[in-house]
Design a protein around this motif. Structure first.
Motif, PDB file in Angstrom:
ATOM      1  N   LEU A 330       0.850  -1.183   0.000  1.00  0.00           N
ATOM      2  CA  LEU A 330       0.000   0.000   0.000  1.00  0.00           C
ATOM      3  C   LEU A 330       0.890   1.238   0.000  1.00  0.00           C
ATOM      4  O   LEU A 330       1.669   1.450   0.938  1.00  0.00           O
ATOM      5  CB  LEU A 330      -0.918   0.010   1.225  1.00  0.00           C
ATOM      6  CG  LEU A 330      -1.687  -1.295   1.499  1.00  0.00           C
ATOM      7  CD1 LEU A 330      -2.508  -1.161   2.772  1.00  0.00           C
ATOM      8  CD2 LEU A 330      -2.570  -1.654   0.324  1.00  0.00           C
ATOM      9  N   SER A 331       0.803   2.062  -1.050  1.00  0.00           N
ATOM     10  CA  SER A 331       1.620   3.275  -1.155  1.00  0.00           C
ATOM     11  C   SER A 331       0.696   4.481  -1.189  1.00  0.00           C
ATOM     12  O   SER A 331      -0.309   4.492  -1.913  1.00  0.00           O
ATOM     13  CB  SER A 331       2.479   3.232  -2.421  1.00  0.00           C
ATOM     14  OG  SER A 331       3.303   2.083  -2.428  1.00  0.00           O
ATOM     15  N   TYR A 332       1.039   5.523  -0.404  1.00  0.00           N
ATOM     16  CA  TYR A 332       0.205   6.714  -0.351  1.00  0.00           C
ATOM     17  C   TYR A 332       1.046   7.897   0.134  1.00  0.00           C
ATOM     18  O   TYR A 332       2.090   7.734   0.768  1.00  0.00           O
ATOM     19  CB  TYR A 332      -0.995   6.505   0.582  1.00  0.00           C
ATOM     20  CG  TYR A 332      -0.614   6.069   1.974  1.00  0.00           C
ATOM     21  CD1 TYR A 332      -0.399   6.994   2.994  1.00  0.00           C
ATOM     22  CD2 TYR A 332      -0.466   4.711   2.281  1.00  0.00           C
ATOM     23  CE1 TYR A 332      -0.058   6.591   4.259  1.00  0.00           C
ATOM     24  CE2 TYR A 332      -0.114   4.292   3.554  1.00  0.00           C
ATOM     25  CZ  TYR A 332       0.093   5.238   4.534  1.00  0.00           C
ATOM     26  OH  TYR A 332       0.453   4.834   5.795  1.00  0.00           O
ATOM     27  N   THR A 333       0.580   9.103  -0.172  1.00  0.00           N
ATOM     28  CA  THR A 333       1.267  10.332   0.230  1.00  0.00           C
ATOM     29  C   THR A 333       0.507  10.978   1.381  1.00  0.00           C
ATOM     30  O   THR A 333      -0.733  11.022   1.378  1.00  0.00           O
ATOM     31  CB  THR A 333       1.342  11.321  -0.950  1.00  0.00           C
ATOM     32  OG1 THR A 333       2.033  10.694  -2.034  1.00  0.00           O
ATOM     33  CG2 THR A 333       2.083  12.588  -0.554  1.00  0.00           C
ATOM     34  N   ILE A 334       1.253  11.462   2.380  1.00  0.00           N
ATOM     35  CA  ILE A 334       0.633  12.149   3.517  1.00  0.00           C
ATOM     36  C   ILE A 334       1.220  13.554   3.647  1.00  0.00           C
ATOM     37  O   ILE A 334       2.358  13.815   3.275  1.00  0.00           O
ATOM     38  CB  ILE A 334       0.843  11.384   4.841  1.00  0.00           C
ATOM     39  CG1 ILE A 334       2.333  11.256   5.178  1.00  0.00           C
ATOM     40  CG2 ILE A 334       0.175  10.043   4.826  1.00  0.00           C
ATOM     41  CD1 ILE A 334       2.591  10.770   6.595  1.00  0.00           C
ATOM     42  N   ARG A 335       0.401  14.442   4.158  1.00  0.00           N
ATOM     43  CA  ARG A 335       0.851  15.768   4.580  1.00  0.00           C
ATOM     44  C   ARG A 335       0.965  15.713   6.093  1.00  0.00           C
ATOM     45  O   ARG A 335      -0.028  15.527   6.779  1.00  0.00           O
ATOM     46  CB  ARG A 335      -0.146  16.839   4.140  1.00  0.00           C
ATOM     47  CG  ARG A 335       0.273  18.267   4.509  1.00  0.00           C
ATOM     48  CD  ARG A 335      -0.742  19.284   4.011  1.00  0.00           C
ATOM     49  NE  ARG A 335      -0.749  19.343   2.552  1.00  0.00           N
ATOM     50  CZ  ARG A 335      -1.728  18.856   1.791  1.00  0.00           C
ATOM     51  NH1 ARG A 335      -2.773  18.243   2.366  1.00  0.00           N
ATOM     52  NH2 ARG A 335      -1.691  18.946   0.472  1.00  0.00           N
ATOM     53  N   TYR A 336       2.174  15.801   6.608  1.00  0.00           N
ATOM     54  CA  TYR A 336       2.387  15.588   8.042  1.00  0.00           C
ATOM     55  C   TYR A 336       2.720  16.892   8.757  1.00  0.00           C
ATOM     56  O   TYR A 336       3.196  17.866   8.155  1.00  0.00           O
ATOM     57  CB  TYR A 336       3.524  14.572   8.282  1.00  0.00           C
ATOM     58  CG  TYR A 336       4.907  15.085   7.920  1.00  0.00           C
ATOM     59  CD1 TYR A 336       5.662  15.808   8.831  1.00  0.00           C
ATOM     60  CD2 TYR A 336       5.448  14.840   6.659  1.00  0.00           C
ATOM     61  CE1 TYR A 336       6.928  16.267   8.502  1.00  0.00           C
ATOM     62  CE2 TYR A 336       6.710  15.298   6.319  1.00  0.00           C
ATOM     63  CZ  TYR A 336       7.453  16.023   7.244  1.00  0.00           C
ATOM     64  OH  TYR A 336       8.697  16.491   6.912  1.00  0.00           O
ATOM     65  N   GLY A 337       2.444  16.894  10.051  1.00  0.00           N
ATOM     66  CA  GLY A 337       2.822  18.000  10.919  1.00  0.00           C
ATOM     67  C   GLY A 337       3.046  17.480  12.328  1.00  0.00           C
ATOM     68  O   GLY A 337       2.247  16.693  12.836  1.00  0.00           O
ATOM     69  N   VAL A 338       4.165  17.868  12.964  1.00  0.00           N
ATOM     70  CA  VAL A 338       4.479  17.451  14.335  1.00  0.00           C
ATOM     71  C   VAL A 338       4.848  18.697  15.134  1.00  0.00           C
ATOM     72  O   VAL A 338       5.394  19.666  14.589  1.00  0.00           O
ATOM     73  CB  VAL A 338       5.629  16.420  14.364  1.00  0.00           C
ATOM     74  CG1 VAL A 338       5.194  15.118  13.744  1.00  0.00           C
ATOM     75  CG2 VAL A 338       6.874  16.939  13.647  1.00  0.00           C
ATOM     76  N   ARG A 339       4.542  18.650  16.455  1.00  0.00           N
ATOM     77  CA  ARG A 339       4.796  19.843  17.260  1.00  0.00           C
ATOM     78  C   ARG A 339       5.093  19.458  18.702  1.00  0.00           C
ATOM     79  O   ARG A 339       4.542  18.483  19.221  1.00  0.00           O
ATOM     80  CB  ARG A 339       3.572  20.767  17.223  1.00  0.00           C
ATOM     81  CG  ARG A 339       3.783  22.080  17.968  1.00  0.00           C
ATOM     82  CD  ARG A 339       2.665  23.046  17.713  1.00  0.00           C
ATOM     83  NE  ARG A 339       1.380  22.535  18.196  1.00  0.00           N
ATOM     84  CZ  ARG A 339       0.293  23.292  18.354  1.00  0.00           C
ATOM     85  NH1 ARG A 339       0.326  24.575  18.052  1.00  0.00           N
ATOM     86  NH2 ARG A 339      -0.829  22.756  18.781  1.00  0.00           N
TER      87      ARG A 339
END
Length: 379
Positions: A330-339
């Protein structure tokens, strides 16, 4: 429904941590409150103070038994304290060992064989329902067959002796009626079914009772012996195991739902729940043979560094089944954010994730994981 107010304390040896983490994760998914030192002790806290505090607050102790646990003074001290405080104590057999004397009279749950059956029995014991069969003799599993064979042989001897005596003395006269021959019941651990089976090959025909006649018919099998045989004891039938997936290969819908649930769990910052998505051994980024314990430690370290996570799917999910063995990539693109509010630091960007999943015992699990950062920026 599980009792959400009951705190379950795990007392165990480090050599059994893989099974402990697996059981703890499953209990938390079922809505139970559990306490495991490796997960629930904050960084920098004193280990002995936190253990004592959790042990006092708990209402149930799971004693994970193995040769290493039985030899551990810490484990035995925790068990003694729980028994002294009248807390619920459930022994859980992780590996074959000599059960300590203080625990021999308690019902225990066996995880040395079928994990799913052991987990069902543990859930029932925590709910106060049916527990595993009591072993009043304190013999560990697999050690009681010799006593059962001896008891069966003893019961067979009693029946043979009764029949032989009847044939020697002859059929009783019409008056008075003979007193019933009482056959002593077999020992409690033996069911009567083998005793009845011993009488089937008797050569003498069994005829229905007849009125006395001047000429006695051939002696039938003695009715008192049959009448004295106790009824069969009820046989415990365990509940059926959960039905496995009917499909050898998961459907596209199941695979896409799996990705959505995985991303949602990442955003909840729950390392213990996230580990439940993985198989027992995973090709985890640069680690070829990562265990669940290794993955849990990695996710806990990530959570301490980035307490807040926000991952969002940024495109379609590509599915590749070319392996032919039931594995799907399963291949997919994510928009990530960490804080991290504590450090006043945050990062965001785009990444391409790849999960290799496979049905294992009727459940989709991750067997391989990779990630490629497409772009990143510090905020």
């Amino acid at each position: 429904m599980p009792d959400a107010t009951e705190e379950v304390f795990f007392s165990y040896s480090r050599s059994d941590e893989a099974l402990v983490l697996k059981i703890a994760s499953a209990l938390r998914r079922d809505g139970r409150h559990v306490w495991v030192d490796q997960i629930d002790i904050a960084k920098g806290a004193r280990w002995d103070d936190e253990v004592e505090k959790a042990l006092k607050a708990s209402s149930c102790l799971l004693a994970i038994l193995s040769p290493a646990a039985v030899a551990s003074q810490n484990v035995m001290d925790e068990v003694s304290y729980a028994l002294g405080e009248k807390k619920k104590v459930i022994p859980v057999l992780a590996k074959q060992c000599d059960i300590p004397f203080r625990l021999k009279r308690l019902q225990f749950v066996d995880f040395t064989g079928d994990y799913d059956r052991g987990y069902r029995e543990l859930s029932a014991a925590l709910d106060g329902g049916a527990a595993p069969p009591r072993r009043d003799d304190g013999v560990p599993p697999g050690a009681s067959s010799r006593r059962t064979q001896q008891a069966v042989i003893g019961g067979a001897v009693v029946v043979v002796a009764a029949v032989a005596g009847y044939l020697v003395l002859g059929r009783p006269t019409p008056a008075p009626a003979p007193a019933p021959v009482v056959v002593a019941p077999p020992p409690p651990a033996v069911q009567p079914a083998p005793v009845v089976a011993k009488r089937e090959p008797e050569p003498a025909p069994v005829a229905p009772p007849v009125q006395p006649a001047p000429v006695a018919p051939p002696p039938p099998a003695p009715p008192p012996v049959v009448a004295a045989a106790p009824p069969p004891a009820p046989v415990f039938v365990p509940p059926p195991a959960p039905a496995p997936m009917k499909q050898a290969v998961a459907s596209d819908r199941q695979l896409t739902d799996f990705v959505h649930r995985y991303i949602s769990t990442q955003n909840r910052s729950s390392p213990t729940d996230l580990v439940a998505f993985y198989a027992d051994e995973v090709e985890y980024f640069n680690e070829k043979h990562a265990t669940k314990a290794f993955i849990l430690k990695d996710r806990l370290n990530f959570q301490r560094r980035w307490p807040e996570v926000d991952n969002r799917l940024a495109g379609p999910i590509d599915i590749d089944r070319s392996s032919g063995d039931g594995t799907a990539v399963l291949s997919y693109t994510i928009r990530y954010g960490v804080r991290s509010l504590e450090r006043g630091d945050s990062k965001s960007g785009m990444a391409r994730d790849e999960l290799r999943v496979r049905p294992v015992d009727g459940q989709l699990l991750i067997v391989g994981q990779r990630q490629k950062i497409l772009n990143a920026q510090a905020n």
